[in-house]
Design a protein around this motif. Structure first.
Motif, short mmCIF file in Angstrom:
data_model
loop_
_atom_site.label_atom_id
_atom_site.label_comp_id
_atom_site.label_asym_id
_atom_site.label_seq_id
_atom_site.Cartn_x
_atom_site.Cartn_y
_atom_site.Cartn_z
N ALA A 32 6.15 7.48 8.69
CA ALA A 32 5.55 6.16 8.94
C ALA A 32 4.04 6.21 8.72
O ALA A 32 3.45 5.32 8.10
CB ALA A 32 5.87 5.70 10.36
N LEU A 33 3.41 7.28 9.22
CA LEU A 33 1.97 7.44 9.01
C LEU A 33 1.67 7.64 7.53
O LEU A 33 0.73 7.03 6.99
CB LEU A 33 1.48 8.66 9.80
CG LEU A 33 0.01 9.04 9.62
CD1 LEU A 33 -0.90 7.92 10.10
CD2 LEU A 33 -0.30 10.35 10.34
N GLY A 35 3.44 6.66 4.87
CA GLY A 35 3.63 5.42 4.12
C GLY A 35 2.52 4.42 4.37
O GLY A 35 2.04 3.76 3.43
N THR A 36 2.10 4.30 5.63
CA THR A 36 1.03 3.35 5.96
C THR A 36 -0.27 3.72 5.27
O THR A 36 -0.94 2.87 4.67
CB THR A 36 0.82 3.31 7.48
OG1 THR A 36 2.03 2.91 8.11
CG2 THR A 36 -0.28 2.32 7.83
N MET A 37 -0.64 4.99 5.33
CA MET A 37 -1.91 5.42 4.76
C MET A 37 -1.92 5.31 3.24
O MET A 37 -2.91 4.90 2.65
CB MET A 37 -2.19 6.87 5.17
CG MET A 37 -2.38 7.07 6.67
SD MET A 37 -3.75 6.12 7.35
CE MET A 37 -5.13 6.84 6.48
N TYR A 38 -0.82 5.67 2.61
CA TYR A 38 -0.82 5.73 1.14
C TYR A 38 -0.62 4.35 0.50
O TYR A 38 -1.10 4.13 -0.61
CB TYR A 38 0.28 6.68 0.66
CG TYR A 38 -0.18 8.12 0.63
CD1 TYR A 38 -0.26 8.82 -0.55
CD2 TYR A 38 -0.56 8.76 1.80
CE1 TYR A 38 -0.70 10.14 -0.57
CE2 TYR A 38 -1.00 10.06 1.80
CZ TYR A 38 -1.07 10.75 0.61
OH TYR A 38 -1.51 12.05 0.60
N ALA A 40 -1.35 1.29 2.14
CA ALA A 40 -2.33 0.30 2.61
C ALA A 40 -3.54 0.22 1.70
O ALA A 40 -4.15 -0.84 1.56
CB ALA A 40 -2.76 0.62 4.03
N TYR A 41 -3.90 1.34 1.06
CA TYR A 41 -5.14 1.32 0.29
C TYR A 41 -4.94 0.96 -1.18
O TYR A 41 -5.92 0.84 -1.92
CB TYR A 41 -5.85 2.68 0.42
CG TYR A 41 -5.43 3.76 -0.56
CD1 TYR A 41 -6.29 4.17 -1.57
CD2 TYR A 41 -4.19 4.37 -0.46
CE1 TYR A 41 -5.93 5.16 -2.46
CE2 TYR A 41 -3.84 5.37 -1.34
CZ TYR A 41 -4.69 5.76 -2.33
OH TYR A 41 -4.33 6.75 -3.21
N ASN A 48 -9.07 -6.25 0.37
CA ASN A 48 -9.78 -5.33 1.25
C ASN A 48 -11.25 -5.16 0.89
O ASN A 48 -11.95 -4.40 1.55
CB ASN A 48 -9.11 -3.94 1.21
CG ASN A 48 -7.69 -3.97 1.76
OD1 ASN A 48 -7.42 -4.66 2.74
ND2 ASN A 48 -6.80 -3.23 1.13
#
Length: 452
Positions: A32-33, A35-38, A40-41, A48
């Motif tokens: 989950a971490l 997927g979110t980090m990769y 989101a940016y 953004n």
């Protein structure tokens, strides 16, 4: 005597739900971490966008327009600059009004990603265009130059072009309307009355009076992967330190008899060597330093063999040694402090949180703000800045090399202090590497043995 049935019963007890639920929960949270980090940016960089630095240079010297009896001085450059400051959202773009020399210095150090230049004859050429649109003869449109800075990153150029073209297109329209009104006013009869109707061709020429020229400030040479070689080289240095720390940790422990070494269906368990945790860590750090000296040289040689332009080979080599050693020493300190869990912690610290906040592909100013916060201390961003400064900015300290060096030294110092304090504390408490805790099938501790 223990029967085979009792052994099987004991082994089955160890495979109760708590035994397999732990890795499932840990890896699910980790994914989950990840997927979110990769994601989101990269999902929506324009959404953004924040504090994206672009320089605005207004060199227009103005001009005198109108008939001799009613001449007035105008400066369309000032009007364009004011319109751009008003039209570009301040929460997305940091538009800096600079002189040409300061803008070039900031471009050379990577502090701004692009420059919009209004030339000194902008007003003069607009006046000539207004007159020439109704009088036969050859004329040239006034120009505004949008300089990109491809050495700051591959994705940066696209953002600069999009932001600049949108802003300049609006300015072009506004200037066109103003120029059309000015020409109609000048064509009005002296005694009053309506001005003659402008032809369609004249209206078209006046409606789009400015040519937008897009050009790179300093083009990247071939062999730089359109600005990606700095990112991937920095990634190599980080991986060398991370994988090196894990490999050194495992192989030194195996050589000291702390853990067995497996070879397919066989394993070797050497006799236990009774060394303190502190001395063991010193050995691992020494091996890691030797690895950093060798591996950094290998990377430079590989880059040369692949015709990657490296003008500061020795500087790149030295910085590579520093970066690999800093990551490796810190990684080994974390492993010494928390054991096997340090493998996951190191992966999160150096890779999961590091890659999205590196700024190597998508600039930090086009990622979620929390990634900008991470970039202040995440090792990957610091290493990228140092490598980029060496490869693309001639080793300019202001372009990120100074930050990359000092942050690497700071990271190494943190790793050294953490490793020394933790291992010395464990040794004083008698928590030697040979200590073990034996638990029964219910998970309760039943014995505590010390091998030292």
């Amino acid at each position: 005597m223990t029967t085979s049935a009792e052994v099987e019963s004991t082994q089955a007890a160890r495979l109760r739900p708590r035994a397999w639920l732990a890795p499932i929960i840990v890896l699910t949270l980790f994914s989950a971490l990840l997927g979110t980090m990769y994601l989101a940016y990269v999902v929506d960089p324009e959404k953004n966008l924040h504090d994206f630095p672009i320089a605005l240079v207004n060199q227009d010297q103005g001009d005198v327009t109108g008939p001799p009896e009613a001449q007035q001085r105008v400066n369309f450059g000032d009007q364009v600059a004011a319109a751009m400051k008003q039209g570009i959202p301040t929460d997305k773009v940091d538009l800096r009004e600079l002189g040409i020399n300061e803008a070039e210095l900031q471009m050379q150090s990577g502090k701004v990603y692009g420059t919009i230049i209004i030339p000194s004859d902008f007003s003069k050429r607009l006046g000539i265009l207004g007159v020439g649109s109704v009088i036969p003869g050859d004329i040239q449109k006034p120009t505004i130059t949008l300089q990109t800075n491809p050495r700051t990153g591959a994705f940066v150029t696209n953002i600069v072009q999009k932001v600049g073209n949108e802003a300049l297109a609006q300015v072009d329209t506004q200037v066109g309307k103003q120029l059309t009104q000015q020409v109609q006013t000048q064509l009005a009869p002296p005694g009053g009355g309506p001005a003659p109707e402008l032809t369609g061709a004249t209206r078209l020429a006046l409606a789009d009076p400015v040519d937008i020229i897009v050009e790179p400030f300093r083009q990247l040479p071939s062999g730089t992967g359109e600005g990606l070689t700095a990112f991937f080289y920095a990634l190599l240095l980080l991986l060398a330190g991370l994988i090196g720390s894990m490999t050194v940790h495992t192989m030194i422990d195996a050589a000291l008899g702390v853990v067995p070494t497996e070879y397919g269906p066989w394993f070797v368990h050497y006799p236990r060597t009774h060394l303190s945790r502190f001395k063991t860590l010193l050995i691992k750090w020494g091996v890691m330093l030797v690895i950093s000296v060798l591996v950094s040289g290998v990377f430079v040689l590989v880059g040369k063999a692949l015709d990657m332009p490296i003008t500061n080979s020795f500087t790149l080599y030295l910085y590579g040694v520093l970066a690999i050693a800093a990551v490796g020493i810190t990684g080994l300190a974390i492993l010494a402090a928390i054991g096997s869990a340090g493998l996951l912690v190191n992966m999160i610290l150096f890779i999961v949180l590091g890659l999205p906040s590196s700024g190597g592909t998508v600039p930090i100013e086009a990622t979620p703000r929390y990634l900008g916060w991470l970039a202040q201390f995440e090792p990957m961003h610091q290493v990228f800045l140092g490598v980029r400064a060496i490869l693309y900015f001639d080793g300019n300290l202001q372009a990120g090399l100074a930050r990359g060096v000092w942050m690497a030294l700071l990271g190494m110092a943190v790793g050294l202090v953490l490793g020394v304090l933790v291992t010395r504390f464990y040794d004083r408490k008698g928590l030697h590497r040979g200590s073990s805790i034996v638990v029964d099938d219910s998970g309760a501790s039943v014995d505590n043995r010390t091998a030292d």
